[in-house]
Design a protein around this motif. Sequence first.
Motif, PDB file in Angstrom:
ATOM      1  N   SER A 176      16.214 -31.599 -18.848  1.00 61.43           N
ATOM      2  CA  SER A 176      17.183 -32.299 -18.012  1.00 61.43           C
ATOM      3  C   SER A 176      16.507 -33.416 -17.222  1.00 61.43           C
ATOM      4  CB  SER A 176      17.844 -31.308 -17.050  1.00 61.43           C
ATOM      5  OG  SER A 176      16.932 -30.926 -16.025  1.00 61.43           O
ATOM      6  N   ASP A 177      17.293 -34.067 -16.345  1.00 60.63           N
ATOM      7  CA  ASP A 177      16.735 -35.126 -15.493  1.00 60.63           C
ATOM      8  C   ASP A 177      16.258 -34.595 -14.148  1.00 60.63           C
ATOM      9  OD1 ASP A 177      19.119 -34.559 -14.250  1.00 60.63           O
ATOM     10  OD2 ASP A 177      19.939 -36.590 -14.394  1.00 60.63           O
ATOM     11  N   GLU A 180      12.543 -35.771 -13.088  1.00 63.96           N
ATOM     12  CA  GLU A 180      12.456 -37.193 -12.735  1.00 63.96           C
ATOM     13  C   GLU A 180      13.155 -37.472 -11.409  1.00 63.96           C
ATOM     14  OE1 GLU A 180      12.967 -41.585 -14.740  1.00 63.96           O
ATOM     15  OE2 GLU A 180      13.861 -39.847 -15.733  1.00 63.96           O
ATOM     16  N   THR A 181      14.288 -36.821 -11.186  1.00 69.57           N
ATOM     17  CA  THR A 181      15.023 -37.003  -9.933  1.00 69.57           C
ATOM     18  C   THR A 181      14.190 -36.534  -8.748  1.00 69.57           C
ATOM     19  OG1 THR A 181      17.156 -36.741 -11.054  1.00 69.57           O
ATOM     20  CG2 THR A 181      17.104 -36.371  -8.665  1.00 69.57           C
ATOM     21  N   ARG A 328       8.546 -35.956 -25.064  1.00 69.31           N
ATOM     22  CA  ARG A 328       8.646 -37.339 -24.657  1.00 69.31           C
ATOM     23  C   ARG A 328       7.607 -38.161 -25.407  1.00 69.31           C
ATOM     24  NH1 ARG A 328      11.275 -38.347 -19.749  1.00 69.31           N
ATOM     25  NH2 ARG A 328      10.123 -40.295 -19.632  1.00 69.31           N
TER      26      ARG A 328
END
Length: 331
Positions: A176-177, A180-181, A328
Amino acid sequence: MIPAIQSHGSKNNFIIIDEKDIQFTPSDQVRAAWTIKLCAETHTDGILFISDSNRAQAKMRVFNSDGSEASMCGNGLRCAARYIAERDQVESFNVETMKAVLKVEQVDELYGDIPTFSVEISPVLFDLASLPLKLADKSELILSPVPEWEKDCLYTALAVPNPHIITNVSVDMINSDSQETLATQFNGENKWFSDGVNVSYVVELAEGEFFVRTFERGVGFTNACGTAMSSSSLVQVLAGKWKAGEPINIFNDGGRVKCVVHGDQGQYDHIDLIGNATFTHIMALSLKENGDAQIVNNTETNEDETYDKMAEAAKEHLSAAAPDLKLRQNG
């Protein structure tokens, strides 16, 4: 013309510059300017500046791609160790870094004929002032929740001496993000980290095997972060998922390494980070006192061919161990 080497440790990419080859002493402002320009052109994560030391075989300074200086870099230290070993014809020696003198040595290959080095990661500091991290009524954060960050996660904060926040997560969360968040928040204006922090999410694959992904301050997501993988290994020992003194396999987006945590009864003094030191390009640079930097020549070696075979084998292992994990491609 200044000779230089483009290298990587676990696909964490660096340019190595030996300051003995520079005819003047650059300021830190000039080093930062060179780093920003050269890293943008080569898609590398930083520059390793090698210089003389009166405390060790040599000194390594690490400048991130944004021009900031890191206190340490485990993947970079392996690359620097190989350069110094070959330059000075030594196999086991010490390297001075910003906050510690660290032991490095060439060891048996992890795969094929890949040059492999073991480097010391230390000191290990848990007091929040070492990061620094401000949390009300806390002097340490070890396997504990912080409700304001991400619910259902247990966080550990430590400095080695780079600052790290580590948490074990599910495959769904690492895909998920969330990371990064959180990392973007921590490395912007915030009330917790005045100097930013490296944020790692860890997925347990099997006994003695873990996947680590890191958002590095000053860089962003990288294929691997040596001090983060070392710190994450220590967190597994703290959590009772592995034993100190025994090698632990750490997979990452760039391949894999091994780590060994040293210490017992809650006292841990250092971690061995064991992995590749691959030279990908032989370079010639024009470096000016005004901060201008030009790549005059950049010749590829064939060393990455063997490393890529190891990385592919690591990906196949990850695909079997965690089929839903999304890798990634950084840099």
